[in-house]
Structures are given as C-alpha cells and as structure tokens.
Motif scaffolding. Structure first.
Motif: not given
Length: 110
Positions: A16-34
C-alpha cells in the motif's frame, strides 16, 4: 499462525505504501511537466499591435456597455437617502471615459 498473519499484514502495508509513493510520484511528474504540453506560444506584442475591429468614429463595445450602465442607473432607496446618486452617476460617467480611452489604446503598457 499469528506470525504469518503479521507478516502478511506487513507485506500488505508495504505494498500500500509503495502504491501511494508511486501515485504521488506520478502526480508530481504530471505537475512538473504540464508546461511541456501547453498550446502554441502567444506573441503578445503582435496581439497588442492588432488593429481594432471597430470603426474609431463609432462606439466600442466597452464604451457601449458603460453607457448602458449609466443610462439604466436608477438610484436605490439608500442612494437617495444618503444622497449618493450624484456621486454614483459621476462614477459611471468616469467609467464611460475610462472605457473610451481603453478601447482606443488596447496596449496597457504604452
């Protein structure tokens, strides 16, 4: 038996923690590359130098709207009570002049 349940629970929590980190990383990548996915760049100097789309001898849309607000103004009860009607009309008249000036000088920087 309890040890197996604890280990299983621990693995589930780690997953669950790994999936949460992956979700956060995906959101961060989306925000920093928009900004890479935006539309064509806008040449604001070209936009500012465009010809106005109405005859300068006639009223522009902003001036028409300001005049409409001025002509439709009816002082309310409190405006009459506190004698603010004249001041309000002067403000509306000043808005008409401001609209007229901004209509023929669309570039706010010059």
């Amino acid at each position: 038996m309890a040890r197996l349940e604890r280990e299983s629970l621990k693995l589930q929590e780690q997953e669950y923690a790994r999936l949460q980190v992956e979700l956060f990383d995906n959101k961060l990548a989306m925000l920093t590359s928009i900004h890479h996915e935006c539309d064509e760049p806008i040449n604001w100097l070209e936009v500012a130098s465009r010809k106005i789309d109405f005859d300068s001898n006639s009223l522009g849309p902003k001036e028409k709207a300001a005049l409409a607000r001025l002509s439709s103004y009816e002082p309310g009860f409190f405006d009459r009570l506190f004698m603010r009607a004249d001041k309000k009309r002067q403000e509306l008249l000043a808005n008409v002049e401001l609209a007229k000036k901004s209509e023929y000088n669309p570039n706010p920087f010059g």
